[in-house]
Every structure is written in structure tokens, then in C-alpha cells.
Design a protein around this motif. Structure first.
Motif, PDB file in Angstrom:
ATOM      1  N   ASP A  31      10.146   5.406 -10.412  1.00 36.55           N
ATOM      2  CA  ASP A  31       9.901   4.893  -8.820  1.00 36.55           C
ATOM      3  C   ASP A  31      10.429   3.637  -7.957  1.00 36.55           C
ATOM      4  O   ASP A  31      11.212   3.366  -8.565  1.00 36.55           O
ATOM      5  CB  ASP A  31       8.138   5.319  -8.444  1.00 36.55           C
ATOM      6  CG  ASP A  31       7.879   3.847  -9.164  1.00 36.55           C
ATOM      7  OD1 ASP A  31       8.480   2.924  -9.500  1.00 36.55           O
ATOM      8  OD2 ASP A  31       6.419   3.745 -10.050  1.00 36.55           O
ATOM      9  N   ALA A  32       9.764   3.714  -6.381  1.00 34.39           N
ATOM     10  CA  ALA A  32      10.524   3.305  -5.414  1.00 34.39           C
ATOM     11  C   ALA A  32      10.463   1.734  -6.393  1.00 34.39           C
ATOM     12  O   ALA A  32      10.872   0.576  -5.865  1.00 34.39           O
ATOM     13  CB  ALA A  32       9.264   3.145  -4.040  1.00 34.39           C
ATOM     14  N   SER A  33       9.375   1.490  -7.505  1.00 35.52           N
ATOM     15  CA  SER A  33       8.748   0.000  -7.960  1.00 35.52           C
ATOM     16  C   SER A  33      10.017  -0.077  -8.945  1.00 35.52           C
ATOM     17  O   SER A  33       8.819  -1.356  -9.339  1.00 35.52           O
ATOM     18  CB  SER A  33       7.459  -0.368  -7.938  1.00 35.52           C
ATOM     19  OG  SER A  33       7.229   0.422  -8.648  1.00 35.52           O
ATOM     20  N   GLY A  34       9.694   0.907  -9.615  1.00 36.55           N
ATOM     21  CA  GLY A  34      11.070   0.944 -10.822  1.00 36.55           C
ATOM     22  C   GLY A  34      10.803   1.184 -11.661  1.00 36.55           C
ATOM     23  O   GLY A  34      10.910   0.558 -12.532  1.00 36.55           O
ATOM     24  N   ARG A  35       9.192   1.543 -12.480  1.00 39.20           N
ATOM     25  CA  ARG A  35       8.620   2.130 -12.943  1.00 39.20           C
ATOM     26  C   ARG A  35       9.108   3.559 -13.559  1.00 39.20           C
ATOM     27  O   ARG A  35       9.336   3.896 -12.700  1.00 39.20           O
ATOM     28  CB  ARG A  35       7.304   2.075 -12.768  1.00 39.20           C
ATOM     29  CG  ARG A  35       6.417   0.618 -12.554  1.00 39.20           C
ATOM     30  CD  ARG A  35       4.676   0.840 -11.696  1.00 39.20           C
ATOM     31  NE  ARG A  35       4.867   1.555 -10.784  1.00 39.20           N
ATOM     32  CZ  ARG A  35       3.833   2.235 -10.466  1.00 39.20           C
ATOM     33  NH1 ARG A  35       2.384   1.668 -11.477  1.00 39.20           N
ATOM     34  NH2 ARG A  35       3.936   3.395  -9.446  1.00 39.20           N
ATOM     35  N   ARG A  36       8.978   3.540 -14.855  1.00 37.24           N
ATOM     36  CA  ARG A  36       9.552   4.807 -15.451  1.00 37.24           C
ATOM     37  C   ARG A  36       8.140   5.726 -15.074  1.00 37.24           C
ATOM     38  O   ARG A  36       7.778   5.868 -16.114  1.00 37.24           O
ATOM     39  CB  ARG A  36      10.607   4.643 -16.380  1.00 37.24           C
ATOM     40  CG  ARG A  36      11.336   4.217 -16.066  1.00 37.24           C
ATOM     41  CD  ARG A  36      12.292   4.307 -17.423  1.00 37.24           C
ATOM     42  NE  ARG A  36      12.978   4.979 -18.193  1.00 37.24           N
ATOM     43  CZ  ARG A  36      13.614   5.831 -18.214  1.00 37.24           C
ATOM     44  NH1 ARG A  36      14.061   6.121 -16.743  1.00 37.24           N
ATOM     45  NH2 ARG A  36      14.072   6.954 -18.775  1.00 37.24           N
ATOM     46  N   GLU A 160       7.920   5.722 -24.687  1.00 39.48           N
ATOM     47  CA  GLU A 160       8.625   5.636 -23.771  1.00 39.48           C
ATOM     48  C   GLU A 160       7.759   3.792 -23.045  1.00 39.48           C
ATOM     49  O   GLU A 160       9.115   2.930 -22.421  1.00 39.48           O
ATOM     50  CB  GLU A 160       9.104   6.628 -22.759  1.00 39.48           C
ATOM     51  CG  GLU A 160      10.460   5.510 -20.776  1.00 39.48           C
ATOM     52  CD  GLU A 160      11.444   5.716 -21.703  1.00 39.48           C
ATOM     53  OE1 GLU A 160      12.363   5.668 -20.464  1.00 39.48           O
ATOM     54  OE2 GLU A 160      11.999   7.173 -22.751  1.00 39.48           O
ATOM     55  N   VAL A 161       7.208   3.859 -23.360  1.00 40.19           N
ATOM     56  CA  VAL A 161       6.054   2.573 -22.993  1.00 40.19           C
ATOM     57  C   VAL A 161       7.097   1.833 -23.809  1.00 40.19           C
ATOM     58  O   VAL A 161       6.558   0.507 -23.605  1.00 40.19           O
ATOM     59  CB  VAL A 161       5.137   3.347 -23.418  1.00 40.19           C
ATOM     60  CG1 VAL A 161       3.597   1.701 -23.430  1.00 40.19           C
ATOM     61  CG2 VAL A 161       4.100   3.975 -22.691  1.00 40.19           C
ATOM     62  N   PHE A 162       7.266   1.734 -25.151  1.00 39.40           N
ATOM     63  CA  PHE A 162       7.258   0.757 -25.796  1.00 39.40           C
ATOM     64  C   PHE A 162       9.334   0.163 -25.639  1.00 39.40           C
ATOM     65  O   PHE A 162      10.024  -0.752 -26.156  1.00 39.40           O
ATOM     66  CB  PHE A 162       7.055   0.449 -27.241  1.00 39.40           C
ATOM     67  CG  PHE A 162       5.459   0.925 -26.921  1.00 39.40           C
ATOM     68  CD1 PHE A 162       5.217   0.363 -27.247  1.00 39.40           C
ATOM     69  CD2 PHE A 162       5.081   2.471 -27.196  1.00 39.40           C
ATOM     70  CE1 PHE A 162       3.769   0.147 -27.429  1.00 39.40           C
ATOM     71  CE2 PHE A 162       3.611   2.577 -27.693  1.00 39.40           C
ATOM     72  CZ  PHE A 162       2.760   1.052 -27.387  1.00 39.40           C
ATOM     73  N   ARG A 163      10.009   0.407 -24.870  1.00 42.30           N
ATOM     74  CA  ARG A 163      11.194   0.463 -24.519  1.00 42.30           C
ATOM     75  C   ARG A 163      11.640  -0.832 -23.536  1.00 42.30           C
ATOM     76  O   ARG A 163      10.912  -1.370 -22.875  1.00 42.30           O
ATOM     77  CB  ARG A 163      11.748   1.453 -24.303  1.00 42.30           C
ATOM     78  CG  ARG A 163      11.934   2.703 -24.899  1.00 42.30           C
ATOM     79  CD  ARG A 163      12.737   3.958 -23.762  1.00 42.30           C
ATOM     80  NE  ARG A 163      12.810   4.956 -24.539  1.00 42.30           N
ATOM     81  CZ  ARG A 163      14.179   5.503 -25.690  1.00 42.30           C
ATOM     82  NH1 ARG A 163      15.387   5.299 -25.279  1.00 42.30           N
ATOM     83  NH2 ARG A 163      13.618   6.757 -25.413  1.00 42.30           N
TER      84      ARG A 163
END
Length: 164
Positions: A31-36, A160-163
Motif C-alpha cells: 500500500d502507499a505506506s509500504g505495508r504488504r 508473510e507476517v514473519f518476513r
């Protein structure tokens, strides 16, 4: 398949039919803030084909069934208790193609008490029905169950949370 281009499936090949299990990764976007953010959940793709000759299978006319994380978890638990399990999918549900294709997936214990099971897929498309049944030994069913348990959190996207 994975981001590295690796491809793995698990197959069971029998006299009258075969099945393959493949993992389909969840897909993410930033997203715009870089969160996946998860765009689409993954699944476990099961492909079944009838035999055409000894050790030859009709993969061109295979049946396919994608299990969600919830369905994969339920299937693994029912397999562990040697209980039957079934799911029904209408790929066109909610749209103009609703009811055109129906898929009925069923796993049931072998009646001989061996711990093996039958994996069945019936597909109805435009009035035509196809059916594939693959007998799965106890050892093969144990392997399938362990693979399913391993894949559930991954296809739900939790890895993906732990990457970093």
C-alpha cells in the motif's frame, strides 16, 4: 510454486487414476505506506485424472479443485480421524455463469479398515458429467495430511507476517 521459481507437487498414481497436490501462494501488494497487504489468499490445488493405459493419465481432461485454507484444514482433520469429508464448488457462483459448472469433491475411508481412502471428484459442466476416483493408501494419506497441515498457514498468508 514460490517466488524463487521453485515448483513442487505431490502425486499419487494408481491403476485407474492419479492425483496431484500443488500449493498456490497467497499474493500480496504494497500500500502507499509500504505495508504488504494480502490481495488474494492462496489455496491447495488438487488435480485428478483418469488412467488411459498403465502408467498413463489423461491430464488433458483432468479435474481440478482448489481448497481454501479452511477447507484444507478441515480435510486434514477429517483425514486424521478417518472421517469422510466433502466440499461443493460452483466456480461461477455470484455471476452470470452460476450453475454452469459444479464440482463435488469427496474423500471417504476405504471400507476395508486399512486407513486408506478414496479421493473422488465429480465435475458437471453443461450437462456433461466426469468422475475421477483415486484410491490412496494409509501412507499416502498420511503424507497428504502432513502437507495440508504445513500449507494451511502459508496459503492463508501468515508466513508473510514473519518476513523481514
Amino acid at each position: 510454486a514460490s517466488g524463487t521459481g521453485a515448483f513442487v507437487d505431490y502425486g499419487v498414481y494408481k491403476t485407474k487414476g492419479a492425483l496431484k497436490l500443488k500449493a498456490v501462494r497467497a499474493t500480496f501488494e504494497s500500500d502507499a505506506s509500504g505495508r504488504r497487504i494480502m490481495k488474494r489468499a492462496g489455496g491447495v490445488l488438487l488435480e485428478l485424472a483418469n488412467a488411459t493405459a498403465p502408467r498413463q493419465y489423461d491430464w488433458g481432461n483432468k479435474g481440478s479443485f482448489m481448497l481454501s485454507a479452511t477447507e484444507a484444514a478441515e480435510l486434514a482433520d477429517r483425514m486424521a480421524s478417518n472421517a469422510p469429508c466433502s466440499f461443493f464448488h460452483d466456480p461461477g457462483a455470484g455471476g452470470a455463469n452460476r450453475g454452469n459448472v459444479n464440482k463435488a469433491f469427496k474423500v471417504e475411508p476405504m471400507p476395508d479398515g486399512s486407513g486408506g481412502l478414496f479421493v473422488n471428484l465429480q465435475t458437471t459442466s453443461g450437462g456433461n458429467k466426469s468422475f475421477v476416483s483415486v484410491p490412496v493408501s494409509y501412507g499416502e494419506s498420511a503424507a497428504l495430511r502432513h502437507i495440508l497441515v504445513y500449507l494451511v498457514p502459508k496459503i492463508a498468508g501468515f508466513d508473510e507476517v514473519f518476513r523481514e
